[in-house]
Write an enzyme that holds these catalytic residues in place. Sequence first.
Site, PDB file in Angstrom:
ATOM      1  N   ASP A   1      24.666   3.989  54.701  1.00 16.78           N
ATOM      2  CA  ASP A   1      23.522   3.133  54.744  1.00 16.78           C
ATOM      3  C   ASP A   1      23.821   1.825  54.164  1.00 16.78           C
ATOM      4  O   ASP A   1      23.424   1.146  54.228  1.00 16.78           O
ATOM      5  CB  ASP A   1      22.903   3.961  53.961  1.00 16.78           C
ATOM      6  CG  ASP A   1      21.731   4.889  55.349  1.00 16.78           C
ATOM      7  OD1 ASP A   1      21.500   5.234  56.760  1.00 16.78           O
ATOM      8  OD2 ASP A   1      20.913   5.750  54.323  1.00 16.78           O
TER       9      ASP A   1
ATOM     10  N   LYS B   1      20.753  16.749  53.600  1.00 15.42           N
ATOM     11  CA  LYS B   1      22.081  15.394  53.255  1.00 15.42           C
ATOM     12  C   LYS B   1      22.083  15.639  51.880  1.00 15.42           C
ATOM     13  O   LYS B   1      23.372  14.817  51.696  1.00 15.42           O
ATOM     14  CB  LYS B   1      20.675  14.283  52.574  1.00 15.42           C
ATOM     15  CG  LYS B   1      20.737  13.812  53.985  1.00 15.42           C
ATOM     16  CD  LYS B   1      19.948  12.305  54.404  1.00 15.42           C
ATOM     17  CE  LYS B   1      19.664  11.670  55.611  1.00 15.42           C
ATOM     18  NZ  LYS B   1      19.831  10.311  55.257  1.00 15.42           N
TER      19      LYS B   1
END
Length: 168
Positions: free
Chosen positions: A109, A73
């Site tokens: 998210d 990530k």
Amino acid sequence: MEQRITGSTVLLGLFGSPVKHSVSPMMHNLSFEALGLDYAYLAFEVGSGEVPQAIAALKAFRMRGANVTMPCKTAVVPLMDRLTPAAQMVGAVNTIINDEGVLTGHITDGEGYLRSLREEGFEISGKKVVLLGAGGAATAICAQAALDGAAQITVFNRNEERARNMVS
């Protein structure tokens, strides 16, 4: 047996390690089939040291995009052509969109969580927000809440330093 993969099938994937346990390929491919989309989604075992090669492959194979999980990530961030404001704030990417060779990194998210609140009639703008925890999803929610105009964000976490770093 239905022939779903064609010469024009668009490839998408998941980059990370480990990913063999992931249900993402099944979930995405069933969705593509139900929607009549000529897409295929595969899981690719990519370690943090292999990220540059994976991004080069994404471009070379003209993949439409990829989801990114640990440990990749943060490693993909410098390889993006663009970052959304939230991805830039967090310093991590979990979704890459390839628009004809231009890679945009997203962190979804926070956006997804706050969208679910809006769908229930709750707007974050001007409100006080309290987050319990300072992990990856909480960090993304914190960034998106700030971008969406939260008046104040308070973070409670077992590690006070980590909570302070998240909001600074």
